[in-house]
Design a protein around this motif. Structure first.
Motif, PDB file in Angstrom:
ATOM      1  N   UNK A   1     -10.693   1.918  -6.439  1.00 44.32           N
ATOM      2  CA  UNK A   1     -11.075   0.513  -6.497  1.00 44.32           C
ATOM      3  C   UNK A   1     -12.550   0.363  -6.114  1.00 44.32           C
ATOM      4  N   UNK A   2     -13.186  -0.694  -6.586  1.00 45.62           N
ATOM      5  CA  UNK A   2     -14.559  -0.966  -6.155  1.00 45.62           C
ATOM      6  C   UNK A   2     -14.592  -1.205  -4.645  1.00 45.62           C
ATOM      7  N   UNK A   3     -15.762  -1.158  -4.080  1.00 44.75           N
ATOM      8  CA  UNK A   3     -15.910  -1.391  -2.639  1.00 44.75           C
ATOM      9  C   UNK A   3     -15.531  -2.828  -2.281  1.00 44.75           C
ATOM     10  N   UNK A   4     -15.280  -3.069  -0.996  1.00 42.79           N
ATOM     11  CA  UNK A   4     -14.981  -4.426  -0.541  1.00 42.79           C
ATOM     12  C   UNK A   4     -16.107  -5.385  -0.938  1.00 42.79           C
ATOM     13  N   UNK A   5     -17.317  -4.938  -0.763  1.00 47.23           N
ATOM     14  CA  UNK A   5     -18.464  -5.779  -1.083  1.00 47.23           C
ATOM     15  C   UNK A   5     -18.494  -6.146  -2.561  1.00 47.23           C
ATOM     16  N   UNK A   6     -18.266  -5.139  -3.426  1.00 48.74           N
ATOM     17  CA  UNK A   6     -18.294  -5.395  -4.868  1.00 48.74           C
ATOM     18  C   UNK A   6     -17.165  -6.331  -5.276  1.00 48.74           C
ATOM     19  N   UNK A   7     -15.991  -6.123  -4.707  1.00 49.83           N
ATOM     20  CA  UNK A   7     -14.859  -6.999  -5.023  1.00 49.83           C
ATOM     21  C   UNK A   7     -15.138  -8.432  -4.570  1.00 49.83           C
ATOM     22  N   UNK A   8     -15.678  -8.562  -3.364  1.00 51.91           N
ATOM     23  CA  UNK A   8     -15.971  -9.895  -2.829  1.00 51.91           C
ATOM     24  C   UNK A   8     -16.985 -10.621  -3.709  1.00 51.91           C
ATOM     25  N   UNK A   9     -17.998  -9.904  -4.162  1.00 49.17           N
ATOM     26  CA  UNK A   9     -19.031 -10.518  -4.995  1.00 49.17           C
ATOM     27  C   UNK A   9     -18.471 -10.960  -6.343  1.00 49.17           C
ATOM     28  N   UNK A  10     -17.686 -10.104  -6.970  1.00 46.16           N
ATOM     29  CA  UNK A  10     -17.186 -10.426  -8.302  1.00 46.16           C
ATOM     30  C   UNK A  10     -16.077 -11.468  -8.263  1.00 46.16           C
ATOM     31  N   UNK A  11     -15.274 -11.460  -7.202  1.00 43.82           N
ATOM     32  CA  UNK A  11     -14.195 -12.443  -7.088  1.00 43.82           C
ATOM     33  C   UNK A  11     -14.668 -13.734  -6.417  1.00 43.82           C
ATOM     34  N   UNK A  12     -15.924 -13.685  -5.927  1.00 38.63           N
ATOM     35  CA  UNK A  12     -16.538 -14.848  -5.271  1.00 38.63           C
ATOM     36  C   UNK A  12     -15.704 -15.328  -4.078  1.00 38.63           C
ATOM     37  N   UNK A  13     -15.365 -14.369  -3.242  1.00 39.68           N
ATOM     38  CA  UNK A  13     -14.633 -14.652  -2.006  1.00 39.68           C
ATOM     39  C   UNK A  13     -15.307 -13.889  -0.872  1.00 39.68           C
ATOM     40  N   UNK A  14     -14.844 -14.116   0.332  1.00 41.73           N
ATOM     41  CA  UNK A  14     -15.440 -13.432   1.476  1.00 41.73           C
ATOM     42  C   UNK A  14     -14.862 -12.026   1.630  1.00 41.73           C
ATOM     43  N   UNK A  15     -15.638 -11.159   2.234  1.00 40.21           N
ATOM     44  CA  UNK A  15     -15.180  -9.791   2.464  1.00 40.21           C
ATOM     45  C   UNK A  15     -13.947  -9.740   3.367  1.00 40.21           C
ATOM     46  N   UNK A  16     -13.850 -10.600   4.423  1.00 35.21           N
ATOM     47  CA  UNK A  16     -12.629 -10.579   5.237  1.00 35.21           C
ATOM     48  C   UNK A  16     -11.367 -10.860   4.419  1.00 35.21           C
ATOM     49  N   UNK A  17     -11.462 -11.743   3.412  1.00 34.16           N
ATOM     50  CA  UNK A  17     -10.303 -12.037   2.574  1.00 34.16           C
ATOM     51  C   UNK A  17      -9.938 -10.834   1.701  1.00 34.16           C
ATOM     52  N   UNK A  18     -10.958 -10.168   1.211  1.00 30.59           N
ATOM     53  CA  UNK A  18     -10.714  -8.952   0.423  1.00 30.59           C
ATOM     54  C   UNK A  18     -10.066  -7.894   1.306  1.00 30.59           C
ATOM     55  N   UNK A  19     -10.590  -7.756   2.519  1.00 29.97           N
ATOM     56  CA  UNK A  19     -10.046  -6.769   3.459  1.00 29.97           C
ATOM     57  C   UNK A  19      -8.584  -7.070   3.777  1.00 29.97           C
ATOM     58  N   UNK A  20      -8.287  -8.344   3.955  1.00 32.11           N
ATOM     59  CA  UNK A  20      -6.909  -8.754   4.235  1.00 32.11           C
ATOM     60  C   UNK A  20      -5.989  -8.416   3.055  1.00 32.11           C
TER      61      UNK A  20
END
Length: 262
Positions: free
Chosen positions: A40-59
């Motif tokens: 999977x892409x990194x947390x940062x990349x996912x957060x940027x593309x999904x336009x959400x915060x990194x904590x939400x991606x981490x969760x």
């Protein structure tokens, strides 16, 4: 990479962000877009593309890990977990390799599955699917012209996997992925052997092009027949090769016996 990620993941709503992320990634896994071992892409990349915060991606990733859908390799990243597993245990693979009927069963299974997959692909393939097939056929042609056995083998495996992907049947996508792992490892399938039977590999190339052309032109019955014909060729070649091996063994024994009498 960001542009391609936007097409794959995209922004999510904010009603229940973590739930939405989990659901979206689950859909990518179910549909076969994300397969066993995919990073999977990194947390940062996912957060940027999904336009959400990194904590939400981490969760969300944590939930997916708890559900056994992804695994975390520290220092490497997050990967889709082995969901289907290997098609067979190493012991069973070795057992099959020693028994001819097992290989015939393997081909019989592939014949039916790939014929059905080709038919579905001809009906359901998107323009992106067709483009992937065209690209792989081109790779097969280049590898064939260069006589590059390794590149041919790699493209061959990806060609068959691309057809199954284009069927858009998620169960078939995951099931056949395990079977194609055996092809990639040259278990139950030796393209060099088939080229030797064919002589130049021209027939294999023609068969692959016939399957691809039928799928790209949207002809389900023709695609199904072409896929069946390809596996039938593999089966016939295998039988011819085994018969030749037996004859060579008998000839060597006869020669050895004659040398003892001399």
């Amino acid at each position: 990479m960001p542009n391609s990620l936007a097409n794959l993941f995209g922004p999510v709503g904010h009603e229940s962000v973590a739930d939405t992320i989990v659901h979206h990634i689950e859909e990518l896994i179910v549909s076969g877009v994300l397969k066993d071992g995919t990073r999977l892409p990194s947390e940062r990349a996912l957060a940027e593309e999904m336009k959400v915060s990194r904590p939400k991606v981490r969760e969300a990733l944590k939930r997916l890990e708890e559900n056994g859908l992804i695994i975390v390799r520290h220092g490497e990243g997050n990967f889709v977990a082995p969901l289907v597993g290997s098609a067979m245990s190493p012991a069973l693979v070795d057992l099959y390799a020693r028994h001819v009927t097992a290989f015939e069963d393997y081909l019989e299974f592939r014949r039916e599955q790939e014929s059905f997959a080709a038919m579905l692909a001809a009906e359901r393939a998107t323009e992106e699917d067709r483009e992937i097939l065209r690209d792989i056929v081109h790779e097969l042609e280049v590898a064939h012209e260069k006589g590059d056995a390794e590149a041919s083998r790699d493209a061959d495996v990806r060609f068959h996997a691309a057809i199954v992907d284009a069927s858009h049947n998620s169960l078939m996508v995951h099931t056949m992925a395990a079977i194609y792992q055996l092809m990639a490892r040259n278990v139950f399938y030796n393209r060099d052997f088939l080229r030797a039977i064919d002589g130049t590999g021209e027939m294999l190339m023609a068969q692959h092009k016939a399957i691809a052309d039928a799928i790209i032109s949207g002809q389900p019955e023709l695609a199904s027949d072409a896929a069946s014909d390809h596996i039938d060729f593999v089966a016939r070649s295998f039988r011819v090769g085994r018969a030749q091996d037996r004859r060579e063994i008998v000839s060597r024994r006869r020669k050895a016996l004659l040398s003892l009498r001399a």
